[in-house]
Design an enzyme around this catalytic site. Structure first.
Site, mmCIF file in Angstrom:
data_model
loop_
_atom_site.group_PDB
_atom_site.id
_atom_site.type_symbol
_atom_site.label_atom_id
_atom_site.label_comp_id
_atom_site.label_asym_id
_atom_site.label_seq_id
_atom_site.Cartn_x
_atom_site.Cartn_y
_atom_site.Cartn_z
ATOM 1 N N LYS A 170 0.874 -1.166 0.000
ATOM 2 C CA LYS A 170 0.000 0.000 0.000
ATOM 3 C C LYS A 170 0.919 1.226 0.000
ATOM 4 C CE LYS A 170 -1.563 3.037 2.041
ATOM 5 N NZ LYS A 170 -1.447 4.537 1.769
ATOM 6 N N GLU A 245 9.930 1.949 10.631
ATOM 7 C CA GLU A 245 10.965 2.981 10.421
ATOM 8 C C GLU A 245 10.244 4.316 10.467
ATOM 9 O OE1 GLU A 245 12.787 5.849 8.850
ATOM 10 O OE2 GLU A 245 12.914 4.729 6.975
ATOM 11 N N CYS A 279 13.756 11.433 6.707
ATOM 12 C CA CYS A 279 13.585 11.223 8.139
ATOM 13 C C CYS A 279 14.908 11.277 8.891
ATOM 14 C CB CYS A 279 12.868 9.904 8.408
ATOM 15 S SG CYS A 279 13.531 8.515 7.493
ATOM 16 N N GLU A 377 10.073 16.964 14.379
ATOM 17 C CA GLU A 377 10.452 16.692 12.994
ATOM 18 C C GLU A 377 9.722 17.668 12.068
ATOM 19 O OE1 GLU A 377 11.314 12.713 10.479
ATOM 20 O OE2 GLU A 377 9.277 12.893 11.239
#
Length: 470
Positions: A170, A245, A279, A377
């Site tokens: 997906k 992750e 990331c 982040e």
């Protein structure tokens, strides 16, 4: 390629169960470039059933045979390299040069590494009077992000295939065309029907259905920590394995005696690559207080070489962000940095172009560890420069977030850098500009995730252990 108005299930393109569609938008000019089906739980169920039906035959295929087909998949990707490059530039906004070298070049190399590893990996070992077998986990639900749309697919699909697992993918709704082209490459490579299946759709609908499906044995997810928590909770309730992750807030620590100009230039480049949408981007630059102003001047000069522009132009180094929501989110962080007292050195929240989801390359100085731009982040081309007093203070700041995905250390000598890196709570650390290694395990500490990707450690995520006693 043209967008497929269907799902790739059991080796063929099938009509979706519902009529809803997802519009794919070019972030550089805000034009619709395609539409794909918004998958439902019914589509996911059909794909999982196909994967389960294909599992016994694929798991029984000798490792060398599976590896050979991964090699053919690599070759199919190479043949379509230009097409992958164009699609990633169109739907993600990555500059064409970066798309070709990193977004396409790296996953081709990853596929090649698992073609080799799958043929040589020790799936069986002898320990005392036992034979230990490493067997495929089963059906994998792979949920991938938009920021590295092809790399993250290959980083999950290739090791899963090498392990003998079957999959349902997906992909992120912002970059589904890359996934559809990958499905074409899978088909061309001759991978058996049902071994790989693709369902496009949104996270809350198709992603949730895949993570919760009782026919999925392992969920491999890359994305935000918030969504990772939800997937972990769903999988935990079913006693289902996960590989996560997640987010990052990586520190780039420059110790006294390091080559400051080189370290700052490399750090700025790391943040600007992919428009900061990585990331493990080194978004926090830690510099001794005596060198803070010099580092600020060097960073301001370095970001001037990254003006944002049309990603289709060969000379462009900084493209747009992926969508309007992401652009607005980054603007909000920039505004908050100003409000909290950080000094804006370059860039800012103002739109650099009338059209497109662009953010000007931004640098903040005098950032303190408790500020939002130092803790959360951002996922954009925003660099924060934080002064520190001594190595212990630098370590406290570097480790002082909920994340621990990546980092970097620069020092006058390797031993000093390594000694500091050993004390960092992070899964991967670059030493004096060390290059990314596609065979080294990639993953994080703390809320940056569970498990590892790439190389033999990445392959091990898709295996379970059985021992036979004699």
């Amino acid at each position: 390629m043209k967008a497929h108005d269907g799902m790739y299930i059991a080796g063929e393109w099938r009509a979706a169960a519902g009529r809803d569609r997802i519009e794919v938008v070019n972030p550089a000019d805000e034009q619709i470039i395609g539409r794909v089906p918004a998958g439902t739980a019914e589509d996911v169920d059909a794909a999982v059933q196909a994967a389960r039906a294909a599992l016994p035959g694929w798991a029984a295929t000798p490792p060398a045979g599976r590896a050979a087909l991964i090699g053919r998949l690599r070759d199919a990707m190479i043949a379509r390299k230009a097409e992958f490059t164009d699609i990633i530039t169109a739907e993600l906004g990555a500059p064409v040069g970066f798309s070709a070298a990193v977004h396409v070049g790296s996953p081709i190399a990853v596929a090649a590494s698992f073609a080799e590893l799958g043929a040589s990996y020790a799936f069986e070992e002898r320990i005392g009077n036992s034979t230990v077998l490493l067997e495929p986990v089963g059906v994998v639900g792979a949920i991938t992000p938009w920021n590295y749309p092809l790399h993250q697919i290959v980083a999950k699909v290739a090791p899963a295939l090498a392990a003998g697992c079957t999959l349902v993918l997906k992909p992120a709704e912002d970059t589904p065309l890359t996934a559809q082209l990958f499905a074409e490459a899978v088909h061309e490579a001759g991978i058996p029907a049902g071994v790989f299946n693709l369902v496009t759709g949104t996270g809350p609908v198709a992603g949730q259905a895949l993570a919760a499906h009782e026919g999925v044995d392992l969920v491999s997810f890359t994305g935000s920590t918030a969504v990772g928590r939800q997937i972990g909770a769903v999988a935990g309730a079913a006693v289902k394995r996960v590989a996560l992750e997640l987010g990052g807030k990586s520190a780039n620590v420059i110790l006294p005696g390091a080559d400051l100009a080189k370290a700052v230039a490399a750090g700025v480049g790391h943040v600007m690559n992919n428009s900061g949408q990585s990331c493990n981007a080194l978004t926090r630059m830690l510099v001794h207080r005596d060198q803070h102003e010099e580092a600020v001047s060097l960073a301001a000069a370095a970001v001037a070489a990254y003006p944002c522009g049309d990603p289709r132009e060969p000379g462009t180094r900084l493209g747009p962000l992926v969508n309007a929501k992401q652009r607005d989110r980054v603007r909000g962080y920039i505004a908050r940095g100003i409000e909290e007292g950080a000094r804006l050195v370059a860039g800012g929240p103002d739109a650099p172009h009338e059209r497109g989801y662009y953010i000007a390359p931004t640098v903040f100085a005098d950032v303190t560890p408790e500020m939002a731009i130092a803790q959360e982040e951002i996922f954009g081309p925003v660099l924060s420069i934080l002064p520190y007093e001594d190595q212990d203070d630098a370590l406290r700041i570097a480790n002082g977030t909920v994340y621990g995905l990546g980092g970097a250390v620069w020092a006058a000598d390797e031993d000093t850098a390594v000694a500091f890196a050993r004390r960092m709570d992070t899964g991967q650390v670059d030493i004096n500009g060390g290059r990314f290694n596609l065979l080294a395990p990639f993953g994080g500490y703390k809320q940056s995730g569970v498990g590892r990707e790439l190389g033999p450690h990445g392959l091990a995520e898709y295996l379970q252990t059985k021992s036979l006693q004699f």
